[in-house]
Enzyme design. Structure first.
Site, mmCIF file in Angstrom:
data_model
loop_
_atom_site.group_PDB
_atom_site.id
_atom_site.type_symbol
_atom_site.label_atom_id
_atom_site.label_comp_id
_atom_site.label_asym_id
_atom_site.label_seq_id
_atom_site.Cartn_x
_atom_site.Cartn_y
_atom_site.Cartn_z
ATOM 1 C CG HIS A 185 -30.733 14.519 -10.690
ATOM 2 N ND1 HIS A 185 -30.186 15.723 -10.313
ATOM 3 C CD2 HIS A 185 -32.071 14.706 -10.742
ATOM 4 C CE1 HIS A 185 -31.157 16.606 -10.156
ATOM 5 N NE2 HIS A 185 -32.315 16.008 -10.404
ATOM 6 C CE LYS A 245 -36.400 26.364 -11.771
ATOM 7 N NZ LYS A 245 -36.568 24.918 -11.803
ATOM 8 N NE ARG A 262 -36.590 14.633 -3.737
ATOM 9 C CZ ARG A 262 -36.535 15.928 -3.964
ATOM 10 N NH1 ARG A 262 -35.398 16.555 -3.875
ATOM 11 N NH2 ARG A 262 -37.616 16.606 -4.268
ATOM 12 C CB SER A 276 -31.420 20.716 -7.806
ATOM 13 O OG SER A 276 -31.032 19.636 -8.611
#
Length: 151
Positions: free
Chosen positions: A17, A41, A90, A127
């Protein structure tokens, strides 16, 4: 003012990030790091911790603002007068996923998505990998800013 929103859960913020954010700084007058809040979540780090990680990491950067939001990212962008969404890529899987979301966001609200490709040596960082390594007692310090490891 050219303002962009970089949305995410940032659970936690990673050096991936940070790479995208630092490389985007010359492109925008302000970048809002927008932490999405989803009650359904489960997060490893609390919202307060995630905000603190980001604020500490970018404490010397006046062009960075940290905010939280609920609901659609494009609605948040409109409220913040931000015509751009910033996203990092990515791999090709990210590209396909983010392309669909970006096209939908543009169709719904005219918000453009700006994609930056992860720098060499950063594309393995996510993450979810950080959370898994941390949960299993491994060293994750090479994937996150100092603010995360000093919590």
């Amino acid at each position: 003012m050219k303002r962009a929103v970089f949305p995410g859960s940032f659970d936690p913020i990673t050096l991936g990030h940070v790479d995208i954010i630092e490389r985007a700084l010359p492109l925008f007058d302000e970048i809002i790091l927008a932490i999405g809040v989803n009650a359904d979540k489960k997060y490893m780090f609390s919202l307060v911790e995630r905000v603190e990680f980001i604020e500490k990491t970018f404490s010397s950067e006046p062009k960075i603002k940290v905010m939280t939001y609920k609901g659609l990212t494009v609605d948040f962008c409109k409220k913040q007068d931000a015509p751009f969404i910033l996203r990092g890529l990515r791999n090709t899987g990210d590209m396909e996923f983010e392309k669909t979301i970006g096209q939908t966001n543009f169709k719904m609200a005219g918000i453009e998505t700006v994609f930056l490709i992860a720098s060499s040596g950063k594309s393995h960082i996510s993450s979810s990998v950080v959370r898994d390594v941390r949960k299993n007692g491994g060293n994750y310090s090479f994937m996150v800013p100092d603010a995360v490891t000093k919590q």
